[in-house]
Design an enzyme around this catalytic site. Structure first.
Site, short mmCIF file in Angstrom:
data_model
loop_
_atom_site.label_atom_id
_atom_site.label_comp_id
_atom_site.label_asym_id
_atom_site.label_seq_id
_atom_site.Cartn_x
_atom_site.Cartn_y
_atom_site.Cartn_z
N ARG A 178 0.72 -1.18 -0.17
CA ARG A 178 -0.20 -0.13 -0.13
C ARG A 178 1.32 1.32 0.44
O ARG A 178 0.91 2.18 0.96
CB ARG A 178 -1.02 -0.02 1.08
CG ARG A 178 -1.80 -1.47 0.82
CD ARG A 178 -2.95 -1.13 1.64
NE ARG A 178 -4.73 -1.51 1.62
CZ ARG A 178 -5.68 -1.24 2.25
NH1 ARG A 178 -5.38 -0.98 3.01
NH2 ARG A 178 -6.90 -2.47 2.22
N GLN A 220 -1.11 1.79 -5.60
CA GLN A 220 -2.53 2.50 -5.41
C GLN A 220 -3.78 1.50 -6.56
O GLN A 220 -4.89 1.36 -6.46
CB GLN A 220 -3.03 3.19 -5.22
CG GLN A 220 -2.51 4.88 -4.03
CD GLN A 220 -3.24 5.18 -3.52
OE1 GLN A 220 -3.57 6.59 -4.61
NE2 GLN A 220 -3.02 6.11 -2.86
N SER A 265 -7.82 -2.75 -1.66
CA SER A 265 -8.79 -1.80 -1.57
C SER A 265 -9.93 -1.70 -2.84
O SER A 265 -11.50 -1.52 -2.65
CB SER A 265 -8.48 -0.40 -2.38
OG SER A 265 -6.87 -0.35 -0.94
N ASP A 288 -4.03 -1.84 -6.44
CA ASP A 288 -4.78 -2.64 -4.95
C ASP A 288 -5.77 -2.73 -5.13
O ASP A 288 -7.07 -2.54 -5.69
CB ASP A 288 -4.61 -1.27 -4.36
CG ASP A 288 -4.33 -1.48 -2.54
OD1 ASP A 288 -5.45 -2.53 -2.34
OD2 ASP A 288 -4.71 -0.95 -1.71
N TYR A 325 -2.55 -0.32 7.65
CA TYR A 325 -3.66 -0.83 8.24
C TYR A 325 -3.72 -0.57 9.89
O TYR A 325 -2.78 0.41 10.41
CB TYR A 325 -3.52 -2.09 8.37
CG TYR A 325 -3.32 -2.74 6.98
CD1 TYR A 325 -4.88 -3.60 6.57
CD2 TYR A 325 -1.83 -3.10 6.08
CE1 TYR A 325 -4.31 -3.99 4.67
CE2 TYR A 325 -2.68 -3.22 4.55
CZ TYR A 325 -3.88 -4.17 4.55
OH TYR A 325 -3.61 -4.29 2.91
#
Length: 523
Positions: A122, A127, A133, A130, A231
Site C-alpha cells: 500500500r 494504488q 481496496s 490495489d 492498516y
C-alpha cells in the site's frame, strides 16, 4: 505471450479477471488474450463480446491453462488448478499466502511464478493495482444496501401527512476503504452516521463525509495506522476495554451496525459482543464484513443470515463483491491490467519480472522455484503522520526572559544594519560627487517611503497581491507625471510609456476584481 482467464471454480463466485475492455488494453501491451467459454457470463460478459474484442474463447479450462503463459484469475487456485502450473507460467490471483502454505509449496515444486494481488504494497505508486481496496470499496457499498434490504424502515427521516419518520442511525466500525465506502453510502441515503476507528488520523476523513467520528476518552497514545502500511494495529487491553464500553453505550441507540475491522494475517477482533446484540432494538441489523476471518460480532455465522431471539438480523455474507459481479470484475480486471503494465515496461508482450521493483517484489510469493513470502518492507514506506509536539508551558519569568532576549536580538540587528548603511554612505560620500549624493539620498528615502506606503495599502476590494501591485503602479505613475515636463524628448517618451503601462495594470486590476466579485453574486 498469451494471457488467459479461466472460469472461477469457487462455488458462488461470479467475478471474472478479464473483461472485453481490459483485454483491449492488454493487447496494446503486446499480449494475446484468451478466456474460457462462459467465464464472464455471471458478470454479464458474453463470449461474443470477448470475441468482438479480439479475445480467443477456449472451450475448456484444461485447454486454456495449457495454451496460456500467464493466467489471471480471481479466487485462490484449488488443487486441480495448481497441478496445471508449469515452470514457464505466471499466475496472478488472490492467493492468501499467509494461510496457504500448501499452495505455495505446490507452486514452488512446479517452478511457477505466483503474484498474489492481496500482497500489493500500500504505497502511492501501487494504488492502481490495489485489488484489496477495489473489492473493499464495493463491499462497503454493498453492505449498506444489504442492511437497507433487511431494515424495515427508511434510512432518511421524513415528515409526511401520515406522520413523522425519524432517520436511521448507522454505526460503522472501522474507517478503512470499506468503512469509508459504507459511510459515504449511508450518509447519501440520509441516515445519521457514526463511525469509529482506532486510527485517530481518519477522523478528519470521516467528518468530511458528513459522519460523526466517535472519540474515546482514553489517554493512551494510539499508533498512526499509516506507519503500519495503512492498516490498523493491535491495541492494548485497556484501549479495548474502553472501546467496548463505548460500544455498549451506543448499542441501544443505533439501528444498523456495519463492522469492517480486520488486521492482516489475524483473526478478526471481536468488537460487538453478545450482550451488545441483546441491547439492540428489535428490527436492528448487523452487517459483518469480517465474517470470513471469524467476524467482529460474536454471533456472526459465516455465509449466513440469522435473526436473534430479540429480533436483530446479523448478515455474515463473504461474497459482497461477487454480488456486484459486473462492477467488481471491471475494477479487478483494471487492477490486473495495471499489474501487467508494470510487468511489461517495453510493451512488447514479454513479462519482465523485476524483483528489484518494490511493487512486483512485494506481490510475488513464489519466483523461479523459491518461496519469496513474506516480502521485505518496501523501500518507500507509507508516510505516517508526525506526532504532535507537546510545547511546555512557560512560567511568567521564562516568558519575560524570552521577550527580553528577543528584544535585545532585534535591537542588535537593527543597530548593525543602520551602522553598516551609514558607514557605506559615508564611504561613498568620500569619493562620489555632491550631485550624485543628492540623488542617491532622494533614492534611498523614496525606497523607504514607497515601502511604507505600499505595504500600508488596505486590500478591501482586492486580493493582497493585486492591492500591492496597484499601489506600485500608482507610485510609478506619480513619478512618470513629474518627469513628463522634462526638456528631454527621451525622458518624456519613457514617462509616457510608464503612465500607459501602469495605467493598464491599475484599470485591469479593477476589472479583474469586478469579475471576481461577480462570481460570488447571485444572478
Amino acid at each position: 505471450m498469451k494471457i488467459g482467464t479461466p472460469k472461477e471454480v469457487f462455488d458462488g463466485e461470479n467475478r471474472v479477471a478479464m473483461t472485453p475492455d481490459s483485454a483491449k488494453q492488454l493487447m496494446k501491451l503486446g499480449y494475446e488474450c484468451a478466456i474460457e467459454a462462459g467465464a464472464g457470463a455471471n458478470a454479464g460478459f458474453t463470449d461474443a463480446s470477448y470475441e468482438d474484442a479480439g479475445v480467443e474463447v477456449i472451450k475448456t479450462a484444461a485447454g486454456l491453462w495449457k495454451a496460456c503463459d500467464i493466467v489471471a484469475k480471481v479466487r485462490q487456485p484449488d488443487a486441480t488448478e495448481l497441478k496445471r502450473l508449469t515452470s514457464d507460467k505466471t499466475l496472478i490471483s488472490f492467493f492468501n499466502p499467509a494461510g496457504n502454505e500448501e499452495g505455495m509449496e505446490a507452486a514452488k515444486a512446479k517452478g511457477a511464478n505466483v503474484i498474489a494481488m492481496e500482497m500489493v504494497p500500500r504505497i502511492s505508486r501501487a494504488q492502481k493495482m490495489d485489488a484489496l481496496s477495489s473489492m473493499a470499496n464495493i463491499a462497503g457499498y454493498r453492505a449498506v444496501i444489504e442492511a437497507g434490504n433487511n431494515f424495515g424502515r427508511f434510512f432518511t427521516g421524513q415528515v409526511t401527512a401520515a406522520g413523522k419518520v425519524p432517520p436511521a442511525k448507522v454505526l460503522v466500525v472501522g474507517a478503512g476503504v470499506a468503512g469509508l465506502a459504507a459511510i459515504g453510502t449511508s450518509t447519501s441515503l440520509g441516515a445519521i452516521t457514526l463511525a469509529f476507528d482506532v486510527r485517530p488520523e481518519v477522523a478528519e476523513q470521516v467528518e468530511s463525509m458528513g459522519a460523526e467520528f466517535v472519540y474515546l476518552d482514553f489517554e493512551e497514545e494510539q499508533q498512526d495506522g499509516a506507519a503500519t502500511g495503512g492498516y490498523a494495529s493491535v491495541q492494548s487491553e485497556e484501549f479495548r476495554n474502553a472501546q467496548l464500553a463505548k460500544f455498549r453505550e451506543l448499542a441501544p441507540e443505533v439501528d444498523i451496525v456495519i463492522t469492517t475491522a480486520l488486521i492482516p494475517n489475524r483473526e478478526a477482533p471481536e468488537l460487538w459482543t453478545e450482550d451488545m446484540v441483546a441491547m439492540m432494538k428489535p428490527g436492528s441489523v448487523i452487517v459483518d464484513l469480517a465474517a470470513e476471518k471469524g467476524g467482529n460480532c460474536k454471533l456472526t455465522v459465516m455465509d449466513e443470515k440469522i435473526v436473534t431471539e430479540n429480533g436483530v438480523t446479523i448478515v455474515g455474507y463473504t461474497d459482497f463483491p461477487s454480488r456486484m459481479a459486473a462492477q467488481a470484475s471491471t475494477l479487478y480486471a483494471t487492477n490486473i491490467r495495471h499489474m501487467m503494465t508494470d510487468l511489461t515496461p517495453e510493451k512488447d508482450g514479454q513479462v519482465n519480472h523485476d524483483m528489484e521493483d518494490d511493487v512486483i517484489r512485494g506481490a510475488t510469493v513464489t519466483f523461479e522455484g523459491d518461496i519469496t513470502f513474506p516480502p521485505p518492507p518496501p523501500k518507500v514506506q507509507a508516510i505516517a503522520a508526525k506526532p504532535k509536539e507537546v510545547v511546555p508551558e512557560l512560567t511568567p519569568e521564562e516568558k519575560r526572559a524570552a521577550e527580553v532576549a528577543a528584544f535585545k536580538a532585534q535591537t542588535k540587528q537593527q543597530v548593525m544594519l543602520l551602522g553598516g548603511g551609514g558607514a557605506l554612505i559615508l564611504l561613498l560620500g568620500l569619493v562620489a560627487p555632491a550631485s550624485f549624493m543628492q540623488h542617491f539620498i532622494v533614492f534611498v528615502l523614496a525606497c523607504f517611503v514607497g515601502f511604507q506606503v505600499i505595504w500600508g495599502v488596505a486590500h478591501s476590494l482586492h486580493t493582497p497581491l493585486m492591492a500591492v501591485t496597484n499601489a506600485i503602479s500608482s507610485i510609478i505613475i506619480l513619478g512618470a507625471l513629474m518627469q513628463i515636463g522634462s526638456g528631454s524628448f527621451l525622458v518624456i517618451l519613457l514617462a509616457a510609456a510608464s503612465v500607459f503601462m501602469a495605467g493598464i495594470n491599475i484599470f485591469g486590476g479593477f476589472l479583474v476584481t469586478r469579475r471576481m466579485l461577480a462570481m460570488f453574486q447571485k444572478s
